[in-house]
Motif scaffolding. Sequence first.
Motif, mmCIF file in Angstrom:
data_model
loop_
_atom_site.group_PDB
_atom_site.id
_atom_site.type_symbol
_atom_site.label_atom_id
_atom_site.label_comp_id
_atom_site.label_asym_id
_atom_site.label_seq_id
_atom_site.Cartn_x
_atom_site.Cartn_y
_atom_site.Cartn_z
ATOM 1 N N VAL A 19 40.256 44.717 34.562
ATOM 2 C CA VAL A 19 40.028 45.074 35.950
ATOM 3 C C VAL A 19 38.628 44.605 36.297
ATOM 4 C CG1 VAL A 19 39.874 46.940 37.640
ATOM 5 C CG2 VAL A 19 41.539 47.075 35.775
ATOM 6 N N GLY A 20 38.461 44.035 37.475
ATOM 7 C CA GLY A 20 37.164 43.498 37.847
ATOM 8 C C GLY A 20 36.802 43.784 39.287
ATOM 9 N N VAL A 21 35.601 43.364 39.648
ATOM 10 C CA VAL A 21 35.096 43.511 41.014
ATOM 11 C C VAL A 21 34.668 42.139 41.523
ATOM 12 C CG1 VAL A 21 33.390 44.604 42.507
ATOM 13 C CG2 VAL A 21 34.276 45.854 40.533
ATOM 14 N N GLU A 28 32.858 35.098 42.494
ATOM 15 C CA GLU A 28 32.676 35.519 41.112
ATOM 16 C C GLU A 28 33.279 36.903 40.912
ATOM 17 O OE1 GLU A 28 28.627 33.849 39.339
ATOM 18 O OE2 GLU A 28 28.279 34.939 41.222
ATOM 19 N N VAL A 29 33.475 37.246 39.648
ATOM 20 C CA VAL A 29 34.047 38.549 39.327
ATOM 21 C C VAL A 29 33.282 39.163 38.162
ATOM 22 C CG1 VAL A 29 35.785 37.570 37.759
ATOM 23 C CG2 VAL A 29 36.190 39.784 38.817
ATOM 24 N N MET A 68 35.757 32.375 39.500
ATOM 25 C CA MET A 68 37.177 32.553 39.753
ATOM 26 C C MET A 68 38.014 31.514 39.016
ATOM 27 S SD MET A 68 37.323 35.265 41.459
ATOM 28 C CE MET A 68 39.029 35.273 42.013
ATOM 29 N N SER A 69 37.402 30.372 38.678
ATOM 30 C CA SER A 69 38.132 29.332 37.953
ATOM 31 C C SER A 69 38.401 29.718 36.503
ATOM 32 C CB SER A 69 37.353 28.015 37.995
ATOM 33 O OG SER A 69 36.099 28.156 37.329
ATOM 34 N N GLU A 70 37.717 30.763 36.014
ATOM 35 C CA GLU A 70 37.879 31.189 34.622
ATOM 36 C C GLU A 70 38.966 32.244 34.441
ATOM 37 O OE1 GLU A 70 33.997 31.561 32.294
ATOM 38 O OE2 GLU A 70 33.301 31.791 34.362
#
Length: 308
Positions: A19-21, A28-29, A68-70
């Motif tokens: 889970v991320g922000v 980015e996250v 976000m690409s990761e």
Amino acid sequence: RDAQESRGLGDVYKRQMHVGVLINNDSEVVSLSNNGFPTDMNEIVKLGSDGLTKINKLLDSKPKTLSMSEIDLLAPIPRPLRNIMCVGKNYHDHAKEFYGSGFDSSGKKAVADFPVIFTKATTSVIATGDEIILANDYTNTTDYEGELGIVLSKGGKNIRAEDAYDYIYGYTIINDVSARNIQKQHEQWFIGKSPDTYCPMGPAIVISDEISDVTKLKLMTKVNGDIRQDSIVERLIFDIPTLISTISKTMTLEICDVIATGTPAGVGIGFDPPIYLKTGDHVEVVIDKIGKLENTCLLYTSPSPRDS
């Protein structure tokens, strides 16, 4: 933090669910799960306001971020704890177009006296960027319905309408994809609303205190770039407090429950003849301050990196 800097979401990092922000204008996250928080959004919601306070403290410490690409973005709640509760015919213009379409088996009036409630199976949920698999509708009458979704922060019974907003954790976008002829054949809505992949959700959950007036949010649905639905939340027939109060009069709502609040006019069956989704169609549902939920329709499942 404003809606562009603090959103809950699910993501896959090193083939594990986190889970991320989202931060920095969603570029980015921050992985909460890499910083001592649960790996399940339902468990994050259960942490309540104390959890949000701890999350904000983490963000203030400027933790490591991922681009976000990761990651592969999942639905914010990939598997809800219970069926998604939905509201039918909850915008005046859609109620009239649905009533005149010949697919309405809910009653003898276009606008109902009480909210029309049904559910979608939890197995129908997919993320933004995932594919709506049309083969799951053997009648080839798949339609779109862009909607505002709410996620509950706590459960309750006999919730008063004036207290309803205190029960909302946050907001997301839901596309209540529907197999119209299946819906009509069974004279109820559950089966026609629940095919696999027929509940796109996302891209994130925006915490409720980041949206000062949810009724002012604009909702727009596009198919292949053409605007089909264009409305605002304040045009709901039964507003959000009424929905929460009505449902809780007979059943106990629970923390993490998801409610889709209804769709405005402009769905495929509102055209003459109806315009159903077909292979290659790209559907976007956009709601102010929440983001864009977009999915492409395919007849059969195509290989996905998430399946590898």
